[in-house]
Design a protein around this motif. Structure first.
Motif, PDB file in Angstrom:
ATOM      1  N   GLY A 182      14.136 -10.819   9.876  1.00 31.05           N
ATOM      2  CA  GLY A 182      14.756 -10.358   8.937  1.00 31.05           C
ATOM      3  C   GLY A 182      14.353  -9.350   7.315  1.00 31.05           C
ATOM      4  N   VAL A 183      13.861  -9.051   8.315  1.00 27.92           N
ATOM      5  CA  VAL A 183      13.341  -7.138   7.812  1.00 27.92           C
ATOM      6  C   VAL A 183      14.175  -6.274   6.993  1.00 27.92           C
ATOM      7  CG1 VAL A 183      10.185  -7.897   7.749  1.00 27.92           C
ATOM      8  CG2 VAL A 183      11.322  -7.035   8.875  1.00 27.92           C
ATOM      9  N   ASN A 184      13.727  -5.159   6.880  1.00 27.98           N
ATOM     10  CA  ASN A 184      14.510  -4.291   6.540  1.00 27.98           C
ATOM     11  C   ASN A 184      13.099  -3.642   6.989  1.00 27.98           C
ATOM     12  OD1 ASN A 184      17.199  -4.181   6.425  1.00 27.98           O
ATOM     13  ND2 ASN A 184      16.744  -5.106   4.143  1.00 27.98           N
ATOM     14  N   ALA A 185      12.962  -2.512   7.827  1.00 27.22           N
ATOM     15  CA  ALA A 185      12.414  -1.259   7.679  1.00 27.22           C
ATOM     16  C   ALA A 185      12.831  -0.406   6.787  1.00 27.22           C
ATOM     17  CB  ALA A 185      11.908  -1.070   9.437  1.00 27.22           C
ATOM     18  N   ASP A 186      11.713   0.974   6.909  1.00 25.33           N
ATOM     19  CA  ASP A 186      12.150   2.174   6.087  1.00 25.33           C
ATOM     20  C   ASP A 186      13.133   3.353   6.471  1.00 25.33           C
ATOM     21  OD1 ASP A 186      11.014   1.297   3.669  1.00 25.33           O
ATOM     22  OD2 ASP A 186       8.799   1.218   4.385  1.00 25.33           O
ATOM     23  N   ILE A 187      12.503   3.174   7.968  1.00 28.35           N
ATOM     24  CA  ILE A 187      13.137   3.785   9.201  1.00 28.35           C
ATOM     25  C   ILE A 187      13.647   3.341   9.971  1.00 28.35           C
ATOM     26  CG2 ILE A 187      12.984   6.425   9.918  1.00 28.35           C
ATOM     27  CD1 ILE A 187      10.791   7.400   7.967  1.00 28.35           C
ATOM     28  N   TYR A 188      14.586   3.239  10.403  1.00 24.83           N
ATOM     29  CA  TYR A 188      14.456   3.296  12.494  1.00 24.83           C
ATOM     30  C   TYR A 188      14.997   4.150  13.193  1.00 24.83           C
ATOM     31  CZ  TYR A 188      16.406  -1.797  10.278  1.00 24.83           C
ATOM     32  OH  TYR A 188      15.777  -2.949   9.486  1.00 24.83           O
ATOM     33  N   THR A 189      14.237   4.168  14.064  1.00 23.81           N
ATOM     34  CA  THR A 189      14.245   5.491  15.035  1.00 23.81           C
ATOM     35  C   THR A 189      15.413   5.147  16.120  1.00 23.81           C
ATOM     36  OG1 THR A 189      12.397   4.963  16.667  1.00 23.81           O
ATOM     37  CG2 THR A 189      12.688   6.891  14.174  1.00 23.81           C
ATOM     38  N   MET A 190      16.867   5.566  16.817  1.00 21.99           N
ATOM     39  CA  MET A 190      16.893   5.995  18.211  1.00 21.99           C
ATOM     40  C   MET A 190      17.987   6.752  18.978  1.00 21.99           C
ATOM     41  SD  MET A 190      19.830   4.179  14.862  1.00 21.99           S
ATOM     42  CE  MET A 190      19.567   5.963  14.723  1.00 21.99           C
ATOM     43  N   ALA A 191      17.847   6.291  20.160  1.00 23.73           N
ATOM     44  CA  ALA A 191      17.914   7.195  20.704  1.00 23.73           C
ATOM     45  C   ALA A 191      19.468   7.033  21.848  1.00 23.73           C
ATOM     46  CB  ALA A 191      16.949   8.194  20.812  1.00 23.73           C
ATOM     47  N   LYS A 192      18.271   6.311  23.412  1.00 22.66           N
ATOM     48  CA  LYS A 192      18.848   5.479  24.254  1.00 22.66           C
ATOM     49  C   LYS A 192      20.274   5.229  24.517  1.00 22.66           C
ATOM     50  CE  LYS A 192      14.511   4.735  26.144  1.00 22.66           C
ATOM     51  NZ  LYS A 192      14.661   5.021  27.419  1.00 22.66           N
ATOM     52  N   TYR A 200       1.380  -1.016  -0.335  1.00 23.30           N
ATOM     53  CA  TYR A 200      -0.274  -0.008   0.364  1.00 23.30           C
ATOM     54  C   TYR A 200       0.742   1.127   0.293  1.00 23.30           C
ATOM     55  CZ  TYR A 200      -4.389  -2.512   0.247  1.00 23.30           C
ATOM     56  OH  TYR A 200      -4.819  -4.046   0.488  1.00 23.30           O
ATOM     57  N   GLY A 201       2.258   0.903  -0.133  1.00 16.97           N
ATOM     58  CA  GLY A 201       3.305   2.041  -0.011  1.00 16.97           C
ATOM     59  C   GLY A 201       3.312   2.926   1.385  1.00 16.97           C
ATOM     60  N   ALA A 202       2.757   2.177   2.250  1.00 12.04           N
ATOM     61  CA  ALA A 202       2.862   2.897   3.223  1.00 12.04           C
ATOM     62  C   ALA A 202       4.387   3.313   4.269  1.00 12.04           C
ATOM     63  CB  ALA A 202       2.617   2.272   4.538  1.00 12.04           C
ATOM     64  N   VAL A 203       5.088   3.979   5.063  1.00 16.21           N
ATOM     65  CA  VAL A 203       6.214   3.584   5.456  1.00 16.21           C
ATOM     66  C   VAL A 203       6.258   2.898   6.736  1.00 16.21           C
ATOM     67  CG1 VAL A 203       8.290   5.183   6.713  1.00 16.21           C
ATOM     68  CG2 VAL A 203       6.763   5.322   4.625  1.00 16.21           C
ATOM     69  N   TYR A 204       7.419   1.661   6.695  1.00 13.72           N
ATOM     70  CA  TYR A 204       7.271   1.112   8.008  1.00 13.72           C
ATOM     71  C   TYR A 204       8.748   1.438   8.923  1.00 13.72           C
ATOM     72  CZ  TYR A 204       9.108  -3.717  10.227  1.00 13.72           C
ATOM     73  OH  TYR A 204       9.290  -4.331  11.669  1.00 13.72           O
ATOM     74  N   ILE A 205       8.157   2.059  10.421  1.00  8.60           N
ATOM     75  CA  ILE A 205       8.973   2.484  11.035  1.00  8.60           C
ATOM     76  C   ILE A 205       9.436   1.732  12.171  1.00  8.60           C
ATOM     77  CG2 ILE A 205       9.078   4.454  12.910  1.00  8.60           C
ATOM     78  CD1 ILE A 205       6.836   6.776  10.658  1.00  8.60           C
ATOM     79  N   ALA A 206       9.896   1.466  12.834  1.00  9.21           N
ATOM     80  CA  ALA A 206      10.721   0.821  13.628  1.00  9.21           C
ATOM     81  C   ALA A 206      11.360   1.335  14.573  1.00  9.21           C
ATOM     82  CB  ALA A 206      11.530  -0.138  13.454  1.00  9.21           C
ATOM     83  N   ILE A 247      17.636   6.278   7.568  1.00 11.79           N
ATOM     84  CA  ILE A 247      16.685   6.058   6.412  1.00 11.79           C
ATOM     85  C   ILE A 247      16.353   5.544   4.652  1.00 11.79           C
ATOM     86  CG2 ILE A 247      14.547   7.927   5.064  1.00 11.79           C
ATOM     87  CD1 ILE A 247      16.058   9.509   7.115  1.00 11.79           C
ATOM     88  N   ALA A 248      15.768   4.493   4.590  1.00  8.94           N
ATOM     89  CA  ALA A 248      16.335   3.632   3.586  1.00  8.94           C
ATOM     90  C   ALA A 248      16.428   5.236   2.327  1.00  8.94           C
ATOM     91  CB  ALA A 248      14.922   3.533   3.101  1.00  8.94           C
ATOM     92  N   PRO A 249      16.838   4.212   0.992  1.00 12.19           N
ATOM     93  CA  PRO A 249      17.267   4.932   0.057  1.00 12.19           C
ATOM     94  C   PRO A 249      16.669   5.572  -0.943  1.00 12.19           C
ATOM     95  CG  PRO A 249      18.607   3.017   0.175  1.00 12.19           C
ATOM     96  CD  PRO A 249      17.465   3.055   1.441  1.00 12.19           C
ATOM     97  N   HIS A 250      15.228   5.062  -0.437  1.00 11.51           N
ATOM     98  CA  HIS A 250      14.385   5.341  -1.722  1.00 11.51           C
ATOM     99  C   HIS A 250      13.158   6.360  -1.131  1.00 11.51           C
ATOM    100  CE1 HIS A 250      12.206   2.542   0.807  1.00 11.51           C
ATOM    101  NE2 HIS A 250      10.848   3.555   0.689  1.00 11.51           N
ATOM    102  N   LEU A 251      13.626   6.860   0.051  1.00 13.50           N
ATOM    103  CA  LEU A 251      12.584   8.354   0.295  1.00 13.50           C
ATOM    104  C   LEU A 251      13.392   8.799   0.326  1.00 13.50           C
ATOM    105  CD1 LEU A 251      11.616   6.692   4.058  1.00 13.50           C
ATOM    106  CD2 LEU A 251      10.279   7.445   2.644  1.00 13.50           C
ATOM    107  N   LYS A 252      13.587  10.550  -0.323  1.00 12.90           N
ATOM    108  CA  LYS A 252      14.436  11.082  -0.691  1.00 12.90           C
ATOM    109  C   LYS A 252      14.372  12.925   0.015  1.00 12.90           C
ATOM    110  CE  LYS A 252      15.323   8.558  -4.416  1.00 12.90           C
ATOM    111  NZ  LYS A 252      17.038   7.812  -4.274  1.00 12.90           N
TER     112      LYS A 252
END
Ligand SMILES: Cc1ncc(COP(=O)(O)O)c(C=O)c1O
Length: 380
Positions: free
Chosen positions: A229-239, A203-209, A252-257
């Motif tokens: 074994g999946v790649n998310a489109d965006i991984y958020t990190m801190a801590k 559906y063209g949505a963004v997977y945020i991990a 951020i995955a390369p297809h997100l410009k």
């Protein structure tokens, strides 16, 4: 002036720390299996981390993102190598909530859509959209209420598919913790994460991990989502990213410009924060801490499972939770005040272990021994 009283606090004043040990102002030593809420990744005051920060401090601590900051590129390079996401793009900020806020905003920019799917028992932070995607109405101010977040049951693949079938073309993003932290250490099933990937693709949505708590090696892999074994489109990190130095980021995955002005920050990616974050990655690599976390985690989980009065031992690596029965409801308090061991909790009755990834086997086994004693001695 007094402090704005928003936290229930323990009457302990920690004045110094090393590795997995902290000391209070009476020189009493504590074992830290909480890491200040999963923040301490390579160990308190690690000498390499202290040295890196000191050396950077002597040169320059801060300049804004209006100039070249090569240490950001060094950090991006190292993070790509260690996380295995070499072709991703890094945006730096200052905290977990801010990372999620930026991820959700980017997903909305990218898709031109407004709806977000989040899950029961999720925690994504306390800023506007992050808190709206958090499943806890008691921390949501009226101004943060929105119809744009759809909550679905965690690990329920059918509910996810149903929602995509009905509203798929409106969904900008799915945001999911690979292992829920504040929600009580609930591991996302591999099949669930695979279904998120499949539906986002369809559906063209963004997977945020959201990897703010479960990322950076804590689970025994760099990202807990890697288990599926999946790649998310965006991984958020801190801590764990700064080992206590405030820094957050999204990859951020390369297809997100990117586009100028899309995201921005004053403090994010400053020289000093990058030096701290680089030190963390260098130590993770040199001391093989991800594999170490997996091994010590396995030992802790197996030992906890052998204690008959504890149930529901769960988690991965050094992100472990277990349920405490009613008759031991003071266990966490007793561990802290009588056995001098910090642990975390999740309401109503979960103890969470979130130690440094460098926790030694010796300290892990000392904890198990003290935990058994605490269970025997204080049945209150
Ligand atoms: C999974 C998760 N996401 C986001 C956050 C928010 O991070 P911060 O407190 O740095 O804003 C937290 C904090 O506990 C978290 O556990």
């Amino acid at each position: 002036m007094k402090l704005f009283d928003v936290y229930p606090i323990n009457d302990i004043n920690i004045t110094h720390a090393k590795g997995s040990k902290v000391w209070d102002d009476q020189q009493r030593q504590y074992l830290d299996l909480y890491g200040g809420h999963a923040v301490i990744s390579i160990g308190h005051t690690h000498p390499h981390w202290v040295h890196r920060i000191e050396e950077q401090l002597k040169k320059i601590a801060f300049y804004s993102n209006s100039i070249k900051i090569p240490i950001q590129e060094e950090l991006a390079q190292k993070l790509g190598e260690i996380s295995g996401k070499k072709d991703y793009q890094l945006f730096l900020c200052n905290s977990g909530a801010e990372a999620n806020e930026n991820a959700l905003k980017l997903a909305s920019f990218h898709t031109g859509r407004k709806k977000i799917i989040a899950f029961s028992k999720s925690f994504h932070g306390r800023t506007s959209l992050a808190v709206a995607a958090t499943d806890n109405p008691s921390i949501l101010a009226p101004v943060n209420q929105t119809d744009n977040v759809i909550f679905l049951p965690f690990n329920d693949t059918s509910a996810l598919e149903e929602t995509f079938k009905k509203n798929g073309n409106e969904i900008a993003a799915v945001i999911v913790e690979g292992i829920q932290g504040v929600g009580g250490i609930n591991v996302a099933e591999n099949s669930f994460l695979l279904s998120i990937r499949k539906n986002c693709d369809q559906y063209g949505a963004v997977y945020i991990a959201d990897s703010v708590q479960c990322g950076y090696g804590r689970s025994g892999k760099f990202f807990s989502h890697d288990y599926a074994g999946v790649n998310a489109d965006i991984y958020t990190m801190a801590k764990g990213m700064g080992n206590g130095f405030p820094i957050g980021g999204i990859i951020i995955a390369p297809h997100l410009k990117p586009k100028h002005g899309m995201l921005g920050t004053t403090f994010g990616g400053n020289h000093l924060a990058c030096a701290a974050a680089l030190a963390v990655l260098e130590v993770i690599e040199k001391e093989n801490l991800i594999q170490h976390a997996e091994q010590v985690g396995e030992y802790l989980s197996a030992s906890l499972k052998s204690i008959s009065s504890l149930t529901g031992v769960r988690g991965r690596g050094l992100m472990i939770g277990f349920d405490v029965p009613d008759h031991l409801k003071n266990l966490k308090k007793n561990l802290l005040f009588k056995h001098k061991i910090f642990t975390g909790e999740a309401k109503p009755n979960v103890i969470r272990l979130l130690p440094s990834l460098a926790l030694t086997m010796e300290d892990a086994s000392y904890f198990i021994q003290q935990l058994k004693l605490a269970i025997e001695q204080y049945q209150d």
